[in-house]
Design an enzyme around this catalytic site. Structure first.
Site, short mmCIF file in Angstrom:
data_model
loop_
_atom_site.label_atom_id
_atom_site.label_comp_id
_atom_site.label_asym_id
_atom_site.label_seq_id
_atom_site.Cartn_x
_atom_site.Cartn_y
_atom_site.Cartn_z
N CYS A 2 87.16 0.49 51.98
CA CYS A 2 88.13 1.31 52.67
C CYS A 2 89.09 0.41 53.45
O CYS A 2 89.10 -0.80 53.29
CB CYS A 2 87.41 2.24 53.64
SG CYS A 2 86.38 1.35 54.81
N ARG A 48 89.03 6.23 53.82
CA ARG A 48 87.75 6.15 53.11
C ARG A 48 87.90 6.19 51.59
O ARG A 48 88.60 7.06 51.05
CB ARG A 48 86.81 7.27 53.54
CG ARG A 48 85.40 7.11 52.93
CD ARG A 48 84.46 8.23 53.28
NE ARG A 48 83.13 7.94 52.73
CZ ARG A 48 82.17 8.82 52.56
NH1 ARG A 48 82.36 10.09 52.92
NH2 ARG A 48 80.99 8.47 52.05
N ALA A 50 85.13 6.80 49.04
CA ALA A 50 83.74 7.23 49.06
C ALA A 50 82.97 6.61 47.89
O ALA A 50 83.31 6.85 46.73
CB ALA A 50 83.65 8.75 49.02
N ASN A 73 84.29 -1.44 56.60
CA ASN A 73 84.86 -1.67 55.27
C ASN A 73 83.90 -2.54 54.49
O ASN A 73 83.56 -3.64 54.92
CB ASN A 73 86.22 -2.38 55.41
CG ASN A 73 86.80 -2.80 54.06
OD1 ASN A 73 86.44 -2.26 53.03
ND2 ASN A 73 87.69 -3.78 54.10
N ASP A 98 75.09 3.58 53.98
CA ASP A 98 74.85 2.30 54.64
C ASP A 98 75.58 2.25 55.99
O ASP A 98 75.22 1.46 56.86
CB ASP A 98 75.27 1.13 53.75
CG ASP A 98 76.69 1.24 53.21
OD1 ASP A 98 77.30 2.33 53.35
OD2 ASP A 98 77.19 0.27 52.61
#
Length: 615
Positions: A2, A48, A50, A73, A98
């Site tokens: 991201c 984001r 995903a 990121n 995570d």
């Protein structure tokens, strides 16, 4: 994967949104920002893409236990193992991401949490209790991190242009331009702006919002003390490397979106593709680029590997028109001058790979860790000249320079350096700097301690230098921007720090013996793919710019780099460059790297640098 953003500067919501929209290509799935702190003086924002836990519960900025706030990121590949340990310690989790694991790990381990992470990352935590930012960048610099700190305010982002937007007090760095002209990139910690820096790879930081002080800390570096040399046999080393790579590939195949593999047909990418097929029951998608120009089409070799591994292979054809379009929009994604021309085919590869998958594994970092570059073999041969005393070499160089033969002039150049370390710095930057006008020594500005370690031989020293410098400055910058331009996440199993550390512990002969480079890596590969497929010279991932500059792009080059325009480009001798362009066009010498460097710099100055003072 991201784009992250944060600031203590009081921008309004419209300005913050505009900043995030500037890097929306990094994460098009969700744009979000929030204010934190008792006085709401901290803004965190996120674009984001995903990849893991696609649910909105894992959107960022992410708040954990109402104590800390995170923008992140990258990927933590071992997050499940860390999560299991934290569960045993009583931590609870509401997502399968995570992201949440980073938060809990910080609460449990503090600053030392980074030592637990195996991944590529750039993150910042706002610890509201302590009123500090804690952030870090991964060990090898796969993920970018730019920041602005004027002694009071602090602002950070994944892309330099995000910080640049709505800033009125920036100036272009003359020093950075000199570094770019020599290296083709701007090394850490510098950026094209004097006021914006890069956080070096393997570093963490704390920004104290009460005192507004910034403290940086090295948490990972080339290890010369604790790491013991490998004492086992070559066969044992091959088995260990094979198993470590299998685990590194397996961890990087985990995602809640489709995953593929970049396959050039070379040793590194072929090995990653082979191990990927062994780690999954589904058919692996592989991707390669094809150029029609002679000497640039390696797709036939990729196809051979794909056929053997029975992958779902896709060949992407690169033509002049599409290449030109990418060239003209280059600086929008790269943000600051960057002239590795393989960025263009990398962008093209990413563009079409993204149509099929959201994540792609690459073979990056095999050459640095396992001594695979042509320049390692070149240095190994040229070092023999350095047995002669410097004054003799200098005298020979003076005689050779009397010739008008350019090849003899190059030999003279090789002889004229005081030692092997200086020779490698010149080779890996630019031998010919006669066209660069600078009042600084560009080699004094970079971290060359890795080249001077007395207990390592030459090949190991230059490998260390490339792992810490070239891989970070060039390869990772190229891959991150090229893939992120099309919202594609690239993962590099050979950059798993366990692989890098193990490679560095091996005797040189395990990696480079006789004429064989990447010896041990090749022997692992040959367990899965027949050796005869790779019985050919090593080739790079390039594009036919030298030819295009003389043909299809000739008018573009001559217009952009006219005599008048060259005079407006800082840091160069316009007369010498003009001569080089003429010699390239008439075919008497190949100056395409310099031409490309200047095209990129001019494009950046025209599009991103207007109105800024150069100091």
């Amino acid at each position: 994967m991201c784009g992250i953003y944060g600031s203590t500067i009081p921008y309004n919501n419209i300005q913050v949104k505009e900043k995030l929209e500037r890097s929306n290509f990094r994460g098009p799935d969700k744009l979000k920002f929030d204010s934190f702190g008792d006085d709401k003086s901290v803004v965190f924002g996120h674009n984001r893409l995903a990849i893991i836990d696609l649910d909105e519960r894992s959107n960022q900025p992410f708040t954990y236990q109402n104590k800390i706030h995170l923008v992140f990121n990258g990927e933590i590949y071992n997050f499940k193992d860390i999560k299991d340990n934290l569960l045993e310690k009583g931590y609870t989790f509401n997502t399968t991401s995570d992201t949440e694991v980073i938060c809990a790990a910080y609460l449990e381990y503090g600053e030392d949490c980074v030592h637990h992470f195996n991944g590529m990352f750039a993150f910042v935590i706002y610890d509201q209790t302590k009123n500090i930012f804690f952030g870090a960048r991964d060990r090898l610099g796969q993920k970018p991190f730019y920041f602005y700190h004027n002694g009071k305010d602090f602002e950070f982002a994944s892309q330099l242009s995000v910080i640049q937007l709505h800033h009125s007090n920036l100036s272009i760095s003359k020093k950075a331009i000199s570094l770019y002209l020599a290296w083709g990139t701007i090394p850490d910690p510098y950026s094209i702006f004097n006021e914006i820096q890069k956080l070096p790879a393997g570093h963490s930081f704390i920004f104290d919002l009460n005192s507004t002080t910034l403290t940086q800390k090295t948490y990972w570096d080339i290890d010369y003390k604790a790491k013991k040399p490998f004492k086992g046999s070559y066969k044992e080393a091959t088995t260990i490397l094979d198993n470590t790579l299998k685990d590194a590939v397996s961890k990087r195949l985990f995602a809640d979106v489709p995953v593929g593999v970049f396959l050039s047909g070379g040793v590194d990418s072929s090995l990653i593709a082979a191990l990927a097929t062994k780690s999954t029951n589904s058919k692996v998608k592989t991707f390669s680029v094809k150029f029609n120009e002679e000497g640039f089409d390696e797709s036939v070799y990729a196809q051979q590997v794909a056929n053997h591994l029975q992958t779902d292979h896709h060949v992407i054809e690169c033509n002049y028109e599409e290449g030109l379009d990418l060239i003209k929009n280059f600086c929008y994604f790269y943000d600051e001058p960057f002239s590795d021309s393989s960025a263009i085919p990398s962008m093209l590869l990413a563009k079409y790979t993204r149509e099929k998958v959201t994540v792609a594994l690459s073979g990056d970092a095999g050459d640095e860790s396992f001594l695979g570059y042509h320049r390692y073999s070149w240095m190994n041969k040229k070092r023999k000249m350095y047995f002669l005393p410097f004054f003799i070499r200098k005298a020979c160089a003076t005689l050779l320079n009397l010739s008008s033969n350019k090849r003899l002039n190059i030999i003279a150049n090789v002889l004229s350096y005081k030692n092997e370390n200086e020779l490698y710095l010149a080779y890996s930057s630019s031998f010919n700097q006669s066209w660069i006008k600078s009042d600084i020594d560009i080699h004094d500005l970079i971290e060359s301690k890795y080249l001077t370690h007395k207990k390592k031989n030459l090949l190991e020293r230059i490998s260390d230098f490339d792992i810490k410098c070239y891989l970070n400055w060039d390869i990772n910058t190229k891959v991150d921007r090229a893939t992120m331009a099309y919202s594609l996440e690239a993962r590099a199993p050979l950059m798993d720090y366990r692989v890098v550390d193990f490679a560095r512990s091996l005797p040189t002969r395990f990696k480079f013996k006789g004429q064989t480079q990447k010896r041990i890596l090749k022997d692992v590969l040959y367990k899965y793919v027949p050796e005869h497929i790779f019985d050919r010279p090593k080739s790079g991932f390039g594009m036919p710019l030298a030819k295009w500059f003389r043909t299809d792009l000739k008018e573009y080059v001559l217009t952009e780099l006219s005599n008048d325009n060259l005079k407006q480009i800082p840091g160069i001798d316009a007369k010498i460059v003009s001569k080089y362009i003429k010699q390239h066009m008439d075919g008497s010498w190949d100056y395409f790297p310099i031409i490309w460097q200047l095209l990129v710099l001019k494009q950046w100055l025209d599009n991103n640098g207007k109105g800024y003072e150069i100091i």
